[in-house]
Design a protein around this motif. Structure first.
Motif, PDB file in Angstrom:
ATOM      1  N   GLU A 148       1.592   0.247 -10.653  1.00 21.65           N
ATOM      2  CA  GLU A 148       0.665   0.672  -9.612  1.00 21.65           C
ATOM      3  C   GLU A 148      -0.778   0.409 -10.028  1.00 21.65           C
ATOM      4  OE1 GLU A 148       1.371   4.713  -8.371  1.00 21.65           O
ATOM      5  OE2 GLU A 148       3.469   4.297  -7.882  1.00 21.65           O
ATOM      6  N   SER A 149      -1.613   0.206  -9.025  1.00 24.90           N
ATOM      7  CA  SER A 149      -3.033  -0.009  -9.245  1.00 24.90           C
ATOM      8  C   SER A 149      -3.783   0.449  -7.996  1.00 24.90           C
ATOM      9  CB  SER A 149      -3.317  -1.494  -9.520  1.00 24.90           C
ATOM     10  OG  SER A 149      -4.657  -1.668  -9.933  1.00 24.90           O
ATOM     11  N   TYR A 150      -5.084   0.199  -7.962  1.00 18.24           N
ATOM     12  CA  TYR A 150      -5.920   0.572  -6.817  1.00 18.24           C
ATOM     13  C   TYR A 150      -6.649  -0.642  -6.284  1.00 18.24           C
ATOM     14  CZ  TYR A 150      -5.010   5.418  -7.905  1.00 18.24           C
ATOM     15  OH  TYR A 150      -4.373   6.615  -8.124  1.00 18.24           O
TER      16      TYR A 150
ATOM     17  N   SER B 235       0.844  -1.191   0.000  1.00 19.61           N
ATOM     18  CA  SER B 235       0.000   0.000   0.000  1.00 19.61           C
ATOM     19  C   SER B 235       0.882   1.244   0.000  1.00 19.61           C
ATOM     20  CB  SER B 235      -0.916   0.006   1.225  1.00 19.61           C
ATOM     21  OG  SER B 235      -1.720   1.166   1.220  1.00 19.61           O
ATOM     22  N   LEU B 236       0.664   2.104  -0.982  1.00  9.19           N
ATOM     23  CA  LEU B 236       1.421   3.356  -1.071  1.00  9.19           C
ATOM     24  C   LEU B 236       0.641   4.511  -0.441  1.00  9.19           C
ATOM     25  CD1 LEU B 236       2.599   2.957  -4.770  1.00  9.19           C
ATOM     26  CD2 LEU B 236       3.909   2.439  -2.687  1.00  9.19           C
ATOM     27  N   LYS B 237      -0.678   4.457  -0.543  1.00 11.89           N
ATOM     28  CA  LYS B 237      -1.520   5.504   0.017  1.00 11.89           C
ATOM     29  C   LYS B 237      -2.883   4.903   0.329  1.00 11.89           C
ATOM     30  CE  LYS B 237      -3.566  10.014  -0.890  1.00 11.89           C
ATOM     31  NZ  LYS B 237      -3.945  10.984  -1.886  1.00 11.89           N
ATOM     32  N   CYS B 238      -3.441   5.282   1.481  1.00 10.17           N
ATOM     33  CA  CYS B 238      -4.750   4.783   1.883  1.00 10.17           C
ATOM     34  C   CYS B 238      -5.687   5.965   2.114  1.00 10.17           C
ATOM     35  CB  CYS B 238      -4.638   3.949   3.158  1.00 10.17           C
ATOM     36  SG  CYS B 238      -6.228   3.383   3.795  1.00 10.17           S
ATOM     37  N   GLU B 239      -6.850   5.902   1.467  1.00 10.72           N
ATOM     38  CA  GLU B 239      -7.872   6.930   1.636  1.00 10.72           C
ATOM     39  C   GLU B 239      -9.094   6.283   2.288  1.00 10.72           C
ATOM     40  OE1 GLU B 239     -10.613   9.798  -1.239  1.00 10.72           O
ATOM     41  OE2 GLU B 239      -9.228   8.365  -2.137  1.00 10.72           O
TER      42      GLU B 239
ATOM     43  N   ARG C 171      -9.713   2.990   0.157  1.00  7.60           N
ATOM     44  CA  ARG C 171      -9.207   2.895  -1.216  1.00  7.60           C
ATOM     45  C   ARG C 171      -7.694   3.046  -1.129  1.00  7.60           C
ATOM     46  NH1 ARG C 171      -8.772   6.360  -6.227  1.00  7.60           N
ATOM     47  NH2 ARG C 171      -9.206   4.903  -7.923  1.00  7.60           N
ATOM     48  N   HIS C 172      -6.984   2.045  -1.599  1.00  9.94           N
ATOM     49  CA  HIS C 172      -5.524   2.018  -1.545  1.00  9.94           C
ATOM     50  C   HIS C 172      -4.933   2.172  -2.944  1.00  9.94           C
ATOM     51  CE1 HIS C 172      -4.946   0.411   2.613  1.00  9.94           C
ATOM     52  NE2 HIS C 172      -6.214   0.062   2.435  1.00  9.94           N
ATOM     53  N   ARG C 173      -3.895   2.980  -3.026  1.00  8.72           N
ATOM     54  CA  ARG C 173      -3.032   2.952  -4.206  1.00  8.72           C
ATOM     55  C   ARG C 173      -1.934   1.973  -3.836  1.00  8.72           C
ATOM     56  NH1 ARG C 173       1.445   6.147  -5.790  1.00  8.72           N
ATOM     57  NH2 ARG C 173       1.017   7.562  -4.067  1.00  8.72           N
TER      58      ARG C 173
ATOM     59  N   THR D 186     -14.566 -14.405   4.315  1.00  7.58           N
ATOM     60  CA  THR D 186     -15.798 -14.452   3.532  1.00  7.58           C
ATOM     61  C   THR D 186     -15.584 -14.092   2.068  1.00  7.58           C
ATOM     62  OG1 THR D 186     -16.366 -12.190   4.144  1.00  7.58           O
ATOM     63  CG2 THR D 186     -17.244 -13.957   5.521  1.00  7.58           C
ATOM     64  N   SER D 187     -14.780 -13.094   1.798  1.00  7.15           N
ATOM     65  CA  SER D 187     -14.537 -12.631   0.424  1.00  7.15           C
ATOM     66  C   SER D 187     -13.214 -11.882   0.377  1.00  7.15           C
ATOM     67  CB  SER D 187     -15.667 -11.696  -0.014  1.00  7.15           C
ATOM     68  OG  SER D 187     -16.442 -12.259  -0.990  1.00  7.15           O
ATOM     69  N   PRO D 188     -12.089 -12.584   0.435  1.00 10.02           N
ATOM     70  CA  PRO D 188     -10.793 -11.917   0.570  1.00 10.02           C
ATOM     71  C   PRO D 188     -10.360 -11.075  -0.623  1.00 10.02           C
ATOM     72  CG  PRO D 188     -10.490 -14.267   0.226  1.00 10.02           C
ATOM     73  CD  PRO D 188     -11.965 -14.036   0.397  1.00 10.02           C
ATOM     74  N   GLY D 189     -11.118 -11.113  -1.705  1.00 13.45           N
ATOM     75  CA  GLY D 189     -10.810 -10.260  -2.844  1.00 13.45           C
ATOM     76  C   GLY D 189     -11.075  -8.788  -2.560  1.00 13.45           C
ATOM     77  N   PHE D 190     -11.945  -8.508  -1.571  1.00 10.84           N
ATOM     78  CA  PHE D 190     -12.234  -7.107  -1.250  1.00 10.84           C
ATOM     79  C   PHE D 190     -12.481  -6.853   0.235  1.00 10.84           C
ATOM     80  CE2 PHE D 190     -16.410  -8.913  -1.984  1.00 10.84           C
ATOM     81  CZ  PHE D 190     -17.174  -8.369  -0.965  1.00 10.84           C
ATOM     82  N   SER D 191     -12.511  -7.905   1.077  1.00 10.30           N
ATOM     83  CA  SER D 191     -12.837  -7.716   2.486  1.00 10.30           C
ATOM     84  C   SER D 191     -11.900  -8.525   3.374  1.00 10.30           C
ATOM     85  CB  SER D 191     -14.286  -8.163   2.739  1.00 10.30           C
ATOM     86  OG  SER D 191     -14.603  -8.101   4.104  1.00 10.30           O
TER      87      SER D 191
END
Length: 179
Positions: free
Chosen positions: A30-32, A4-8, A20-22, A107-112
Motif C-alpha cells: 500500500e501507498s498514498y 484506490s482503497l480510501k479517498c479523502e 488523498r488516496h490510500r 498536463t501532468s498525469p503524475g498528480f493531476s
C-alpha cells in the motif's frame, strides 16, 4: 494497476479539487497518492496572416511572465470547441474563420487528471480582448519559426504552448493535414 482503497477530500476550490488516496499497488503493498482533479481546459494556436498570436501574462505559481498560446478552463459541461471559441475571443479579441481540433494531452498525469484539448484556428481581428477579471494579457504576433526558436532556446517554457506549436507544425509549415 493501482486500486484506490480510501479517498479523502483535502480541498475543494474554484479551479481544482485535491484528494488523498490510500492505494493498493500492483505487488499488493500500500501507498498514498495525492491527486489534483481539474475539469479540463482548451488551448488555441491562432494563426493570423503569416503569424501565430500568443499572449504574454504573469503567472503567479511560477512568478514569471510567460508567452503562451491562448487557453482557458472548461466550464461545467462545456464543449471544448465552444470553450476554444470563447477563450480565443476573450484573450485576443480575434474570432475563428476556421477552427479544428489537432490534439489533446494530460498536463501532468503524475498528480493531476487535467486534460487540455488543443485547437488550431485561422483567425481575423474582431475587437479588443475581453480578459476575465484579474487577467492582464498582452497580445504578441510572431512568425511560426520564431516561436519554434523561442521554444528550442528555452524562452518559452509553457507545456501547452510547446505541445500546441508541435501539433500545429504540419499545418503551418506547408505539410499535409492528413498525414
Amino acid at each position: 494497476m493501482e486500486k484506490s482503497l480510501k479517498c479523502e477530500n483535502i480541498f475543494n476550490g474554484n479551479i481544482i479539487k485535491v484528494e488523498r488516496h490510500r492505494v493498493e499497488l500492483q505487488d499488493g503493498s500500500e501507498s498514498y497518492r495525492e491527486v489534483v482533479r481539474h475539469k479540463g481546459a482548451v488551448a488555441v494556436v491562432p494563426v493570423f496572416e503569416d503569424k501565430v498570436v500568443l499572449v504574454k501574462q504573469f503567472r503567479f505559481p511560477v512568478n514569471e511572465e510567460l508567452l503562451e498560446i491562448p487557453a482557458g478552463k472548461l466550464e461545467e459541461g462545456e464543449d471544448p470547441y465552444d470553450c476554444a471559441i470563447r477563450e480565443l475571443k476573450e484573450e485576443t479579441g480575434f474570432v475563428a474563420q476556421e477552427i479544428q481540433k489537432i490534439g489533446e494531452l494530460y498536463t501532468s498525469p503524475g498528480f493531476s487528471d487535467e486534460k487540455i484539448h488543443i485547437f488550431l484556428a485561422r483567425v481575423v481581428p474582431y475587437g479588443e480582448p475581453e480578459p476575465d477579471f484579474g487577467e492582464f494579457i498582452e497580445k504578441v504576433e510572431l512568425p511560426f519559426q520564431d516561436i519554434v526558436k523561442l521554444i528550442i532556446s528555452g524562452k518559452i517554457l509553457d507545456g501547452k504552448t510547446v505541445a500546441g506549436i508541435l501539433l500545429s507544425e504540419k499545418y503551418l509549415s506547408g505539410g499535409e493535414e492528413n498525414d
